[in-house]
Design an enzyme around this catalytic site. Sequence first.
Site, PDB file in Angstrom:
ATOM      1  N   ASN A  22       0.788  -1.149  -0.395  1.00  0.00           N
ATOM      2  CA  ASN A  22       0.138   0.124  -0.348  1.00  0.00           C
ATOM      3  C   ASN A  22       1.280   1.091  -0.325  1.00  0.00           C
ATOM      4  O   ASN A  22       1.918   1.479   1.386  1.00  0.00           O
ATOM      5  CB  ASN A  22      -0.881  -0.053   1.604  1.00  0.00           C
ATOM      6  CG  ASN A  22      -1.847   1.252   1.616  1.00  0.00           C
ATOM      7  OD1 ASN A  22      -1.856   1.792   0.259  1.00  0.00           O
ATOM      8  ND2 ASN A  22      -2.585   1.367   2.661  1.00  0.00           N
ATOM      9  N   TRP A  23       1.133   1.791  -0.937  1.00  0.00           N
ATOM     10  CA  TRP A  23       1.974   2.752  -1.426  1.00  0.00           C
ATOM     11  C   TRP A  23       1.313   4.264  -0.561  1.00  0.00           C
ATOM     12  O   TRP A  23       2.317   5.242  -0.141  1.00  0.00           O
ATOM     13  CB  TRP A  23       2.274   3.202  -2.487  1.00  0.00           C
ATOM     14  CG  TRP A  23       2.679   2.150  -3.594  1.00  0.00           C
ATOM     15  CD1 TRP A  23       2.791   0.799  -3.510  1.00  0.00           C
ATOM     16  CD2 TRP A  23       3.868   2.126  -4.999  1.00  0.00           C
ATOM     17  NE1 TRP A  23       3.473   0.244  -4.443  1.00  0.00           N
ATOM     18  CE2 TRP A  23       3.867   0.997  -5.238  1.00  0.00           C
ATOM     19  CE3 TRP A  23       3.372   3.496  -6.174  1.00  0.00           C
ATOM     20  CZ2 TRP A  23       4.592   1.300  -7.061  1.00  0.00           C
ATOM     21  CZ3 TRP A  23       4.406   3.629  -6.972  1.00  0.00           C
ATOM     22  CH2 TRP A  23       4.606   2.225  -6.964  1.00  0.00           C
ATOM     23  N   LYS A  24       0.413   4.420  -0.587  1.00  0.00           N
ATOM     24  CA  LYS A  24      -0.900   5.599   0.439  1.00  0.00           C
ATOM     25  C   LYS A  24      -0.081   6.666  -0.704  1.00  0.00           C
ATOM     26  O   LYS A  24      -0.367   6.871  -1.608  1.00  0.00           O
ATOM     27  CB  LYS A  24       0.202   5.555   1.956  1.00  0.00           C
ATOM     28  CG  LYS A  24       0.216   4.434   2.600  1.00  0.00           C
ATOM     29  CD  LYS A  24       0.341   4.354   4.206  1.00  0.00           C
ATOM     30  CE  LYS A  24      -0.224   3.320   4.846  1.00  0.00           C
ATOM     31  NZ  LYS A  24      -0.216   3.465   6.202  1.00  0.00           N
ATOM     32  N   HIS A  81      -9.547   1.170   5.183  1.00  0.00           N
ATOM     33  CA  HIS A  81      -7.737   1.459   5.890  1.00  0.00           C
ATOM     34  C   HIS A  81      -8.030   2.474   6.946  1.00  0.00           C
ATOM     35  O   HIS A  81      -8.818   3.319   7.299  1.00  0.00           O
ATOM     36  CB  HIS A  81      -6.816   2.158   4.713  1.00  0.00           C
ATOM     37  CG  HIS A  81      -5.476   1.648   5.380  1.00  0.00           C
ATOM     38  ND1 HIS A  81      -4.963   3.475   6.741  1.00  0.00           N
ATOM     39  CD2 HIS A  81      -4.617   0.835   4.996  1.00  0.00           C
ATOM     40  CE1 HIS A  81      -3.987   2.504   6.406  1.00  0.00           C
ATOM     41  NE2 HIS A  81      -3.773   1.676   5.975  1.00  0.00           N
ATOM     42  N   GLU A 114      -6.430   4.735   7.945  1.00  0.00           N
ATOM     43  CA  GLU A 114      -6.380   6.227   8.026  1.00  0.00           C
ATOM     44  C   GLU A 114      -7.680   6.596   7.204  1.00  0.00           C
ATOM     45  O   GLU A 114      -7.962   8.198   7.684  1.00  0.00           O
ATOM     46  CB  GLU A 114      -5.204   6.327   6.361  1.00  0.00           C
ATOM     47  CG  GLU A 114      -3.239   6.057   8.399  1.00  0.00           C
ATOM     48  CD  GLU A 114      -2.700   5.485   7.118  1.00  0.00           C
ATOM     49  OE1 GLU A 114      -2.619   5.568   6.015  1.00  0.00           O
ATOM     50  OE2 GLU A 114      -1.807   4.956   8.006  1.00  0.00           O
ATOM     51  N   GLU A 130      -4.947  -4.920  10.659  1.00  0.00           N
ATOM     52  CA  GLU A 130      -3.909  -3.434  10.749  1.00  0.00           C
ATOM     53  C   GLU A 130      -4.142  -3.035  11.822  1.00  0.00           C
ATOM     54  O   GLU A 130      -5.035  -1.878  12.251  1.00  0.00           O
ATOM     55  CB  GLU A 130      -4.659  -2.642   9.530  1.00  0.00           C
ATOM     56  CG  GLU A 130      -3.455  -2.999   8.591  1.00  0.00           C
ATOM     57  CD  GLU A 130      -3.218  -2.234   7.983  1.00  0.00           C
ATOM     58  OE1 GLU A 130      -1.855  -3.310   6.915  1.00  0.00           O
ATOM     59  OE2 GLU A 130      -4.313  -1.432   7.666  1.00  0.00           O
ATOM     60  N   GLY A 163       2.466   2.646  10.458  1.00  0.00           N
ATOM     61  CA  GLY A 163       3.772   3.798  10.408  1.00  0.00           C
ATOM     62  C   GLY A 163       4.469   3.724  11.916  1.00  0.00           C
ATOM     63  O   GLY A 163       5.250   4.896  12.211  1.00  0.00           O
ATOM     64  N   SER A 198       3.428  -1.984  10.513  1.00  0.00           N
ATOM     65  CA  SER A 198       5.018  -2.249  10.210  1.00  0.00           C
ATOM     66  C   SER A 198       5.898  -3.152  10.190  1.00  0.00           C
ATOM     67  O   SER A 198       6.853  -4.230  10.602  1.00  0.00           O
ATOM     68  CB  SER A 198       5.695  -2.233  11.789  1.00  0.00           C
ATOM     69  OG  SER A 198       5.047  -0.748  12.078  1.00  0.00           O
ATOM     70  N   GLY A 206       3.180  -0.727   4.392  1.00  0.00           N
ATOM     71  CA  GLY A 206       2.924   0.368   4.045  1.00  0.00           C
ATOM     72  C   GLY A 206       4.536   1.116   3.947  1.00  0.00           C
ATOM     73  O   GLY A 206       4.849   0.575   2.528  1.00  0.00           O
ATOM     74  N   GLY A 207       4.975   0.810   4.725  1.00  0.00           N
ATOM     75  CA  GLY A 207       6.854   1.734   4.480  1.00  0.00           C
ATOM     76  C   GLY A 207       7.618   1.401   3.943  1.00  0.00           C
ATOM     77  O   GLY A 207       7.986   1.672   2.978  1.00  0.00           O
TER      78      GLY A 207
END
Length: 257
Positions: free
Chosen positions: A9-11, A96, A98, A168, A174, A214, A235-236
């Site tokens: 997930n590149w966000k 998600h 976010e 999640e 993150g 993470s 993610g990251g």
Amino acid sequence: MRPKVIAGNWKLNKDVGESEKLITELKAALKFPLEKTRVIICPPFTSLALARKLIEGTVIELGAQNMYIEDEGAFTGEISPKMLRSVGCTYVIVGHSERRQFFKETNELVNKKAKKALVSGLLPIICVGETLEEREKNITDQIVSVQVKSCLKDLSSSDMEKVIIAYEPVWAIGTGKNATPQQAQEVHQLIRKLVGQLYSWVVAEKVFIQYGGSVKPDNALELLKQPDIDGALVGGACLKADSFTSIIEAAVRSSQN
Ligand code: 13P
């Protein structure tokens, strides 16, 4: 045995030029056999058309990070499932944390999005997970159960074969602080049991449940070795080809043992 599904997930990251660089590097790095492992990338909307071209002929599949519940109309700024299909998406992330936190998405809306995705031929990755406060209050199970039940409302058993549930925990997203393999496994087992109660054990055995929060090259293998963890929503660590590739390698290895 269920294959592992690793999704990136590149966000809100990577413009068109940066997306081209990342996908090109990823393709070069993924030259090993991906046995029992599926790889999905979810770039921002603006890079989907380019991504579709770049991944053509590879095993990489395409997903979007969000969608609206209508095909067309006066909904400024929104993107429809039909549009996502037309640009080559197979998957779409819905709910998600976010989106829940910053854009006030509710379980009810997430459920509508999941249903709309399915009738539109997209496979939804439905996200659930508790906040730190909820975990500290010992209400993780309750919160996740309500989210799963509400988000899956009115989905049929055959729909469930197309659904991915992503657990999640919000406190792990993150933050560099992943759930331990045991903490994640406990919640994954709970979700699978719940799907068993809502549908059947056959459905529960088939449903994919990813862990997100993470996930990194150094913790991926232990997480992915857990019996109810069927993949990762990254993610990251998906923003660099080498770290995403290491996680994919961990998935391949976890299925070999
Ligand atoms: P991080 O891997 O950066 O914690 O993000 C997880 C996530 O939110 C994936 O959807």
